[in-house]
Design an enzyme around this catalytic site. Sequence first.
Site, PDB file in Angstrom:
ATOM      1  N   TYR A 107      70.156 -19.263-100.249  1.00  0.00           N
ATOM      2  CA  TYR A 107      69.280 -18.710-101.285  1.00  0.00           C
ATOM      3  C   TYR A 107      68.088 -18.014-100.649  1.00  0.00           C
ATOM      4  CZ  TYR A 107      71.520 -21.498-104.962  1.00  0.00           C
ATOM      5  OH  TYR A 107      72.411 -22.052-105.856  1.00  0.00           O
ATOM      6  N   TYR A 146      77.801 -24.287-100.203  1.00  0.00           N
ATOM      7  CA  TYR A 146      76.834 -24.707 -99.181  1.00  0.00           C
ATOM      8  C   TYR A 146      76.667 -26.219 -99.204  1.00  0.00           C
ATOM      9  CZ  TYR A 146      73.647 -24.588-103.208  1.00  0.00           C
ATOM     10  OH  TYR A 146      73.068 -24.773-104.434  1.00  0.00           O
ATOM     11  N   HIS A 159      78.696 -21.301-107.185  1.00  0.00           N
ATOM     12  CA  HIS A 159      78.218 -21.341-108.570  1.00  0.00           C
ATOM     13  C   HIS A 159      77.120 -20.316-108.787  1.00  0.00           C
ATOM     14  CE1 HIS A 159      75.429 -23.968-106.392  1.00  0.00           C
ATOM     15  NE2 HIS A 159      74.525 -23.621-107.277  1.00  0.00           N
TER      16      HIS A 159
END
Lengths: 241, 199
Positions: A107, A146, A159
């Site tokens: 992220y 992850y 997701h």
Amino acid sequence: MSGGRLIPRDRDAHPVAHDLNYKTSVTRSPSMPLLSLESTPTEESGPRFGHSDLGPLDHDLIRNWTGGKENAVGERILVHGRVLDEQGRGLPGSLVEVWQANAGGRYRHKMDGYLAPLDPHFGGAGRCLTDESGQYAFMTIKPGAYPWPNRGNDWRPAHIHFSLFGASFGQRLITQMYFEGDPLIDRCPIAHTIKDRSQIDRLVAPLDMSRSRPLDHLAYRFDIVLRGRRQSYFENRPEGL
Amino acid sequence: MVQKLVTHSETASQTAGPYVHIGLMPTHAGNSSTFETELGVSPILGGAKGSPIEISGQVLDATGNPMLDAVIESWQADAQGLFPGQQGADRNVKGFCRFAIDPQTERFTLKTIKPGPVALPEGGEQSPHIALWIVARGINIGLSTRVYFEDADVDQDPVLRRVQPRERLQTLKAKPLGGGAYNFDVRLQGPNETVFLDM
């Protein structure tokens, strides 16, 4: 504000608040019962957003981080579907926000230290408004799985996080979309905070070749149902009649 | 056999996770260039009628530790008790705000105007309040609560009248600190656990 009271939430259709297998939930879940009451104008009204609030590339996560100059790395996908209420009616003009990891499972957030690298061309956030029938669509790349610190070796299935507004504050919902065929879904303690298996299955988006574009992208379809409004045929005319 | 009842039950919630800010409050995550306009930056525009107030507090977990990753959304009426979109509502009140926890002070702050009492369709009214919706890693479904005001008349409020045991009422009342400032802490679990709503 139109329509009646919000339909009470079926809490069995949702995750449990406290789940030993999702360790962070243990200290972040109320231990006292929720106070259940009928909705009031506070829950039956809510913020509305317009096209002037959004930018032209907000729905395109492949290109929005670079202002359209570059393409993000990853499997190109269209994610689309409909936002409905419990009566099956599309919710027009409602805000849909998404965020996700990049193709390597990282992220773009200052708290994410996973060793997969950031993609300089990918921010990982997008938003759009549903059209008059409740349809939405995003272009993005398929996020990577992850690992995360929970039990000894837990991995999140691929997701995409979804945030939904509907038309009233009481309909507010955040959820996650998973991908058809991902073997990590069955091992995921976060997906399994939902104890009704059919409710987990409804978070798994099927591959939708009808919306795939040859030589360009695949497509996944993800429909979302928000709380509905109760209708009383004795008090007022039902909407749409 | 009976007819098949065709229903669409609500999609299940999932946690917003630790990285919720990149989607909802990208500037807070260090990604200020994500969107040209961030949503819910302030619940009011210049010229909003009513008394300016500032509500701040902490979101605490069961161990009393402040949660630094929570995102809170608020929704409220204007000074006359009308919600945006209602006829006659103050156009300078947007009603909706999003805020996160300041990593230095470990507190949230909401700057707004004090809402008015909200009339109920069946008669009576709700005391002035601001609805909150709290999400974070470890919260599997967003938590709803309300901020009421300790220095307002709340005895007739239909929600507060239902709170049991009565000692828990104080968890829903913001404490005045003077000058329009209020303190409101949210305790997710344990002693003085906040009353959370299912409405």
